[in-house]
Design a protein around this motif. Structure first.
Motif, PDB file in Angstrom:
ATOM      1  N   LEU A 151       0.855  -1.193   0.000  1.00  0.00           N
ATOM      2  CA  LEU A 151       0.000   0.000   0.000  1.00  0.00           C
ATOM      3  C   LEU A 151       0.886   1.235   0.000  1.00  0.00           C
ATOM      4  CD1 LEU A 151      -2.826   1.423   0.573  1.00  0.00           C
ATOM      5  CD2 LEU A 151      -2.182   1.348   2.939  1.00  0.00           C
ATOM      6  N   PHE A 152       0.632   2.140  -0.954  1.00  0.00           N
ATOM      7  CA  PHE A 152       1.355   3.415  -0.987  1.00  0.00           C
ATOM      8  C   PHE A 152       0.454   4.505  -0.434  1.00  0.00           C
ATOM      9  CE2 PHE A 152       4.350   2.419  -4.807  1.00  0.00           C
ATOM     10  CZ  PHE A 152       5.092   1.638  -3.960  1.00  0.00           C
ATOM     11  N   THR A 153       1.004   5.334   0.461  1.00  0.00           N
ATOM     12  CA  THR A 153       0.247   6.508   0.880  1.00  0.00           C
ATOM     13  C   THR A 153       1.137   7.711   0.621  1.00  0.00           C
ATOM     14  OG1 THR A 153      -0.723   7.660   2.741  1.00  0.00           O
ATOM     15  CG2 THR A 153       1.025   6.128   3.257  1.00  0.00           C
ATOM     16  N   GLY A 154       0.545   8.860   0.357  1.00  0.00           N
ATOM     17  CA  GLY A 154       1.347  10.036   0.065  1.00  0.00           C
ATOM     18  C   GLY A 154       0.434  11.208  -0.232  1.00  0.00           C
ATOM     19  N   GLY A 155       0.994  12.416  -0.247  1.00  0.00           N
ATOM     20  CA  GLY A 155       0.186  13.586  -0.554  1.00  0.00           C
ATOM     21  C   GLY A 155      -0.331  13.524  -1.976  1.00  0.00           C
TER      22      GLY A 155
END
Length: 973
Positions: A594-598
């Motif tokens: 899972l990638f999270t980021g602005g």
């Protein structure tokens, strides 16, 4: 029920739910009047209001016939019904809390209200104790009552604590059993042990010492050992070893398993509550395994009540035909009642709210009866148990909490050490000691550091961090294990540092990464050769030496043979390489990422680059974006569309391939009133259990194989959702940071240098082109520092996408039209005004931005250039005259050429010409626009965006400011 028993009248209990309609109520009323029996409607106020008002007239009809002493009467629906005197209706309900209605007046008038008071607990205790054969019943009852009153006052207020009659009765029942087993022992000792063991299980960690001291004060000087179940505990230890779990090492957790066993003996409904990663699921499975070994077989039927609708769970009546179809839970329940020589646990593994679990009220209390909305009554056999496994009970009503025995797992019960021990047992014998030393040296220090000194972008637990680290390590060691090589200690440490960096430190932003990097290198004996960089910039090569990621970045070449579309260009950078290497390492072996980021930091682009590079012979790709309205049904159908039947109930991607299933914006689906994100509950079920229930054949489980999951989401917080913690633990989590300015320069610089290289445009133009990226970044940093979002201007967000819009605009102009450097700078200025200035809401902001653009031009290209490009500046693409060939045939009616408009009158003339054409062609919706200066500017802006690839725009303004008409004209053009 007691009164009916005394009078010899049959009493039927119905558990009312919001699925009942007036027809099924009518059936019940008619049946009771024919049988002359009593009906007890439990939780009557959960029925919907419109049904209640019809029920009032149905009851009134029966009562009127009773008054006239009739033999038969005509019911509301026109049917003649026989009436036996003595039939009567009773309502029992808890007034007012979540999911309850106020009864309508016309219904209240038919029933006589009786208020039930809280009984004298002490008297009940005393009578029951005397009935079990306790001589000292007066003293014990007094102590018991006082203990519960003290608990109510002194312990913390948790929603799952309950000191009501149901709890008291289960304690008394156990006390009776204990007394019969030990006739000689002291009664105070027995009672103290029972009270202690039966209440400890639901206490949270902080309350345990206080509770123990309360008991010690009430029963002074009595020491009682814990009850021991020798055979079952030995069996449980064997089962735990088989499943590679720790038993002796995790003594607190093993104690919880024993508490679960004690609850199992006295309650038929059990709630196993606690945060994710506290060992709930394993405790249930280990206990079931141990009981299967010592007693008859115990099978667990599992479902997630939140992954399906209420109708799919319990069943539904077809409103037109009146046919009933069983739901998944009803099918499992019938399965459980029919099971021969086996005990069945029905495990409901999902969040609790006040609706679905109250449909089980009659199941969990002494009626032990599942009543469905079609009037079916399925009794629970002694061989069945209902087990619930939620993360918390904050939404459960008191009615639910009192009905089940609760075992609470605090996160500190398990801790992270048993996880590490279990993982080490799966490694090869020679590796384990090396790895153990590394884990002891790094893990507790790093976790402590993360807790105190860093802010992760999303909540994560120690277990999630640790499992992420182990997943990466496994993949790194895998190739060596296959070739039967053993790694040197320093090589192993480098791999461990790399894994720790990308698991413990993966959810940090840039400044925290620097702090984490210092901590990590201070613990390491073989840190990477940091040259102003951090551990994040290094990886370990085949030989076990540190290498900088720079060495892997390939120079990107602009395609010379064709003109590519701007939107489809993906440029590999240092960042995208690192994230792609994670994907290519973990995803094929079935470990979800899972990638999270602005917004706009290229999360999706990274994953799409990776997916694009996969070979089509072994992988199928499926991408699905989640939105606010994605329902579990939509997700299930999407997932089912990627697979076909393999054998039995196993499904997999067609052609024996693997499927990479990518969910974009996984955190978007709506969070309901109870705080549950139901769409992600079914995602968790499909990943964690590797399957789903078939919606077309209720109760049939479909097993899914060969599906690899990836996902992306923005940072939670600030109005954006998080995902459920129990889904989070399925993934390896990575925070994608803002690309550094050098990386941004690299991305857009290489595109623009490729597009405007000195091979295709004059040399001066090419020289200016190389400076444009620097200019854009400078403008972007200035703007995002000055124009901050406020409640009135909450859309003032400037991210990477703004940059790519500027360069996308530069791409619109064909190379041939760029004659000299002034023209190029003018074009750049125009694009920046469109992207940055048009977003701002008031004149001072716009003015500041326009001046800022000119200042940047002055800084980079000199003041001389500013004088050349200041003044009016517009670029449009509808000025071209129709192209006519020699025979007078129109070849291209509207040639599109994105060029500078030097004369505003010419543009206005063109636009009015198009307006007349539009009115000739369309008889409806004629446009009569006076194109004054502002209107014309807006027209050009709208037209520019419509022409771009993926050009979507939002027009904001007061009503009647011409948003629709201008868009209509622009799209016609």
């Amino acid at each position: 029920k007691d009164l009916g028993r005394a009078l010899g009248v049959m009493v039927y209990v119905f558990n009312c739910s919001d699925q009942m309609d007036y027809k099924s109520m009518g059936q019940i009323f008619k049946g009771l009047s024919q049988a002359g029996a009593w009906g007890c409607f439990d939780e009557f106020n959960r029925i919907d209001l419109d049904v209640l008002s019809v029920a009032a007239s149905q009851v009134a009809c029966v009562l009127a016939a009773q008054r006239e002493r009739r033999e038969e009467f005509m019911f509301v629906d026109g049917q003649n019904v026989a009436l036996r005197q003595g039939c009567s209706y009773f309502i029992t309900m808890n007034p007012g809390y979540a999911g309850r209605q106020e009864l309508p007046e016309n219904l209240k008038a038919l029933f006589r209200g009786v208020c039930m008071m809280v009984p004298d607990f002490m008297l009940i205790m005393r009578v029951k104790l005397a009935g079990c054969g306790y001589y000292e019943n007066v003293i014990i009852a007094k102590k018991f009552d006082l203990l519960y009153n003290l608990c109510k006052q002194q312990l913390t207020k948790q929603t799952h604590y309950d000191y009501g009659l149901r709890n008291i009765l289960s304690v008394l029942r156990t006390a009776g059993t204990v007394k019969r087993d030990n006739l000689e022992a002291s009664e105070l000792l027995l009672m103290m042990r029972t009270l202690r063991d039966m209440n400890m299980s639901k206490m949270i960690q902080e309350d345990v010492p206080l509770f123990l001291s309360l008991i010690a004060d009430l029963f002074p000087g009595i020491q009682a050992d814990k009850a021991v179940f020798q055979t079952i505990e030995d069996a449980a230890e064997v089962v735990a070893k088989e499943r590679n779990l720790q038993w002796k090492e995790a003594s607190e957790w093993a104690g919880k398993v024993v508490q679960l066993l004690e609850t199992y003996y006295v309650r038929h409904g059990m709630g196993v509550v606690g945060p994710t990663g506290a060992g709930k699921t394993m405790a249930i499975e280990v206990l079931a395994g141990a009981l299967s070994a010592t007693d008859e077989k115990h099978s667990i039927l599992k479902m997630n009540p939140k992954a399906v609708t209420a109708a799919q769970m319990f069943g539904r009546l077809d409103p037109t035909t009146g046919d009933w179809t069983d739901g998944i839970f009803a099918v499992l329940w019938r399965k459980g009642t029919k099971a021969k020589n086996a005990k069945t646990w029905i495990l409901l593994d999902g969040p609790v709210d006040a609706i679905w679990i109250e449909n089980l009220n009659t199941v969990l209390d002494d009626n032990k009866l599942l009543t469905l909305a079609n009037g079916d009554r399925i009794p629970m056999t002694p061989e069945m148990k209902a087990v619930f496994e939620p993360e918390n009970l904050s939404n459960a009503s008191p009615a639910t909490v009192s009905r089940m025995g609760i075992i609470y797992f605090s996160i500190s019960v398990l801790g992270w050490k048993p996880l590490a021990d279990s993982w080490l047992q799966t490694r090869r014998e020679k590796e384990a000691p090396v790895l153990k030393e590394l884990i002891d040296r790094f893990v507790s220090e790093l976790l402590e550091f993360l807790r105190l000194d860093c802010n992760a972008v999303m909540y994560s637990t120690e277990g999630i961090y640790l499992n992420g680290c182990f997943k990466i390590l496994e993949e790194l060691i895998q190739p060596f294990a296959e070739s039967k090589q053993f790694l040197a200690d320093d090589h192993m440490e480098r791999l461990f540092i790399y894994s720790a960096c990308w698991s413990f430190g993966a959810l940090l932003e840039l400044e925290d990464r620097a702090k984490f990097n210092e901590k990590l290198t201070s613990l390491a004996q073989n840190p990477p050769p940091l040259d102003g960089d951090t551990c994040y910039e290094y990886f370990v090569d085949q030989q076990g030496a540190w290498q900088h990621w720079k060495s892997r970045v390939v120079e990107w070449q602009y395609p010379a043979d064709r003109d590519p579309k701007f939107a489809e260009l993906l440029i590999p950078t240092l960042d995208s390489l690192r994230y792609e290497s994670m994907l290519s390492m973990l995803v094929p072996s079935g470990k979800p990422v899972l990638f999270t980021g602005g917004p706009g930091v290229s999360k999706t682009a990274c994953i799409l680059m990776y997916l694009g590079g996969l070979s089509g012979e072994t992988f199928n790709l499926k991408m699905t974006p989640f939105s606010f309205v994605t329902t579990p049904m939509i997700y299930q159908r999407t997932l089912e569309s990627t697979v076909e039947k393999r054998q039995g109930r196993t499904y997999g991607p067609p052609g024996g391939k693997k499927c990479v299933f990518f969910i974009d914006d996984i955190s978007m689906p709506v969070i309901n009133n109870w705080g549950d994100q139901i769409t992600n509950e079914i995602v968790r079920q499909s990943i964690g259990e590797a399957g789903l229930y078939n919606l077309d054949k209720p109760g049939e489980w479909k097993q899914f194989v060969d599906i690899c999951y990836t996902a992306a989401m923005t940072h939670p917080g600030g109005g954006r959702n998080d995902i459920p913690n129990r889904l989070k633990r399925q993934y390896c989590l990575y925070n994608v940071t803002m690309p550094s300015l050098t990386a941004v320069d690299n991305i857009f610089g290489s595109i623009i240098r490729g597009r405007l290289s000195d091979k295709v445009v004059p040399k001066v133009v090419a020289e200016v082109a190389t400076k444009l990226t620097e200019a854009t970044i400078q403008l972007w940093t200035k703007t995002s520092a000055k124009m901050l979002p406020t409640p009135a201007k909450f859309h003032y967000l400037f991210n990477m996408r703004e940059l790519s819009r500027v360069f996308g605009g530069l791409f619109e102009a064909p190379r041939e039209t760029i004659k000299d450097e002034v023209y190029l700078v003018k074009l750049w200025r125009h694009e920046c005004e469109r992207v940055f200035t048009d977003k701002l809401t008031n004149a001072p902001d716009k003015e500041w931005e326009s001046n800022c653009i000119l200042n940047v031009i002055g800084d980079i290209f000199g003041q001389d250039m500013v004088n050349k490009v200041s003044g009016m500046c517009y670029f449009v693409n509808f000025l071209g005259e129709p192209v006519v060939d020699a025979d007078g045939i129109v070849e291209d009616e509207r040639p599109k050429l994105y060029e500078e408009a030097t004369d505003i009158e010419l543009v206005r003339g063109k636009a009015l010409e198009f307006q007349t054409k539009h009115n000739d062609e369309n008889k409806v919706g004629k446009l009569e626009l006076v194109l004054f200066e502002y209107a014309l500017e807006h027209l050009m802006r709208i037209n520019r965006v419509i022409n771009m690839d993926r050009g979507s725009m939002m027009l904001v303004g007061v009503g009647g400011s011409g948003k629709q008409s201008l868009t209509r004209l622009a799209s016609f053009i």
